[in-house]
Design a protein around this motif. Structure first.
Motif, mmCIF file in Angstrom:
data_model
loop_
_atom_site.group_PDB
_atom_site.id
_atom_site.type_symbol
_atom_site.label_atom_id
_atom_site.label_comp_id
_atom_site.label_asym_id
_atom_site.label_seq_id
_atom_site.Cartn_x
_atom_site.Cartn_y
_atom_site.Cartn_z
ATOM 1 N N THR A 88 0.844 -1.200 0.000
ATOM 2 C CA THR A 88 0.000 0.000 0.000
ATOM 3 C C THR A 88 0.877 1.246 0.000
ATOM 4 O O THR A 88 1.981 1.210 0.528
ATOM 5 N N PRO A 89 0.430 2.351 -0.553
ATOM 6 C CA PRO A 89 -0.859 2.464 -1.213
ATOM 7 C C PRO A 89 -0.857 1.758 -2.556
ATOM 8 O O PRO A 89 0.141 1.760 -3.259
ATOM 9 N N ARG A 90 -1.981 1.138 -2.870
ATOM 10 C CA ARG A 90 -2.158 0.580 -4.214
ATOM 11 C C ARG A 90 -2.486 1.769 -5.124
ATOM 12 O O ARG A 90 -3.448 2.491 -4.883
ATOM 13 N N ILE A 91 -1.643 1.982 -6.114
ATOM 14 C CA ILE A 91 -1.837 3.145 -6.990
ATOM 15 C C ILE A 91 -2.367 2.631 -8.329
ATOM 16 O O ILE A 91 -1.656 1.964 -9.081
ATOM 17 N N ILE A 92 -3.642 2.921 -8.582
ATOM 18 C CA ILE A 92 -4.344 2.278 -9.697
ATOM 19 C C ILE A 92 -4.890 3.336 -10.651
ATOM 20 O O ILE A 92 -5.631 4.230 -10.241
ATOM 21 N N VAL A 93 -4.527 3.232 -11.907
ATOM 22 C CA VAL A 93 -5.078 4.146 -12.909
ATOM 23 C C VAL A 93 -6.286 3.493 -13.570
ATOM 24 O O VAL A 93 -6.277 2.298 -13.874
ATOM 25 N N ILE A 94 -7.363 4.272 -13.719
ATOM 26 C CA ILE A 94 -8.577 3.779 -14.384
ATOM 27 C C ILE A 94 -8.545 4.373 -15.791
ATOM 28 O O ILE A 94 -8.669 5.584 -15.970
#
Ligand code: ADP
Ligand code: MG
Length: 327
Positions: free
Chosen positions: A58-64
């Protein structure tokens, strides 16, 4: 009867305690009538009886992201983000769609955005002043990059976004569990900026050929950027069109893109209604099918889980509403 591809189901993604288990159990061949009998009342469907286990650093860094515009990236960011907050994880959603900023509208937070990331970077305000805390879930915060309809400022790029993400990680109250980045459409500078700090991606696609082509191109670009963990959400699925072979099935989409499937979201007029009200769908009571599908996708995201599209045999002349779930 020819088999039809309906809702994707993966036994491994269904937790024994999952409230949707009676609905989605793929091992039993249930007729729509039997399935109706086994359905729990909707209220009990949203009573999760365990918390999903957060996996990964963490942090999980997620692009949408998606490539094509208008396929549901912002809708996914808002609904998955709030679902994660409801599961007690701390979430910061960054609206990196600079030109067409609208995540604040979907969340109903537009009147509370006083400062943006650009002002933080210019030293005109502190980071916490630019973070807008959600009224309903205080562990959900929104950060807009810039004012609506403004252009990406010169010099604002991936490095600036990495700086912001690092600043979020080292806040006195601690690093968030999830940082979700709502990406602009296209594959130009704004896209490159948005994907730079991410180490995971959620690719949103609709089951049509133009969206798929863009999704495929974006997958290649994400992989080139070192983002290997890419999962997809297939949005705006209409089983009536799939049955008539007027829409590509989820199985076809999965075979074409070859990505792990995070969720399948049905076409639902409630999505548009909730967008206009600034009240994300997952907060609706009673829950709608699309809302539940977003919640399940959030659950899988936490546990780094995925589902598989399957072919199910359909009983002749029994194509009721519940055949949507297979059986
Ligand atoms: P993007 O961010 O990819 O441009 P949006 O999330 O803004 O896309 O969605 C575009 C439009 O599609 C919005 O009007 C939204 O309400 C609608 N939409 C998205 N998902 C669905 C769905 N599952 N059912 C019905 N309408 C949807
Ligand atoms: Mg958008």
């Amino acid at each position: 009867m020819a088999s039809l591809q309906l809702l994707p189901i993966n036994p491994s993604s269904l937790h024994t305690s999952s409230p949707l288990l009676p609905i989605l159990n793929p091992h039993k061949t249930l007729t729509p009538k039997k399935l109706k009998k086994t359905l729990p009342p909707l209220q009990s469907v949203i009573q999760w009886n365990r918390k999903p286990q957060l996996t990964g650093e963490t942090p999980r860094i997620i692009v949408i992201t998606s490539g094509k515009g208008g396929v549901g990236k912002t809708t996914t960011t808002a609904n998955v983000g709030l679902s994660l907050a409801r599961l007690n994880f701390s979430v910061v959603a960054i609206d990196a769609d600079v030109g067409l900023r609208n995540l604040d509208l979907l969340l109903g937070l537009e009147n509370r955005v006083n400062y943006t990331a650009i002002e933080v970077l210019n030293g005109d305000c502190r980071l916490d002043q630019a973070l807008v805390r959600d009224k309903r879930w205080s562990n959900f915060e929104l950060l807009c990059i810039s004012k609506p309809r403004s252009k990406l400022p010169l010099g604002f790029g991936g490095k600036a976004l990495i700086w912001l993400v690092d600043a979020l990680k080292s806040r006195p109250e601690g690093s968030p569990d999830f940082i979700l980045i709502d990406c602009p459409a296209g594959i130009d500078a704004g896209f490159i900026t948005a994907i730079t700090p991410a180490n995971e991606a959620v690719l949103v696609t609709t089951p049509d050929i133009t969206s798929l082509r863009d999704a495929d191109r974006v997958t290649g670009l994400l992989e080139c950027d070192g983002i290997k963990d890419i999962k997809m959400i297939v949005n705006r699925v209409r089983t009536d069109l799939i049955r008539g072979e007027d829409m590509m099935s989820v199985l076809d989409v999965q075979e074409m893109l070859g990505l792990a499937l995070l969720g399948v979201i049905p076409e639902d007029s409630e999505v548009i209604r909730s967008t206009n009200r600034g009240y994300p769908l997952v907060l609706n009571k009673p829950p709608t099918l699309a809302g539940l599908a977003f919640e399940q996708a959030a659950w899988r995201l936490v546990e780094q889980d995925s589902m598989k599209a399957v072919m199910v045999e359909e009983e002749p002349k029994k194509r009721g509403f519940f055949s949507f779930f297979g059986g």
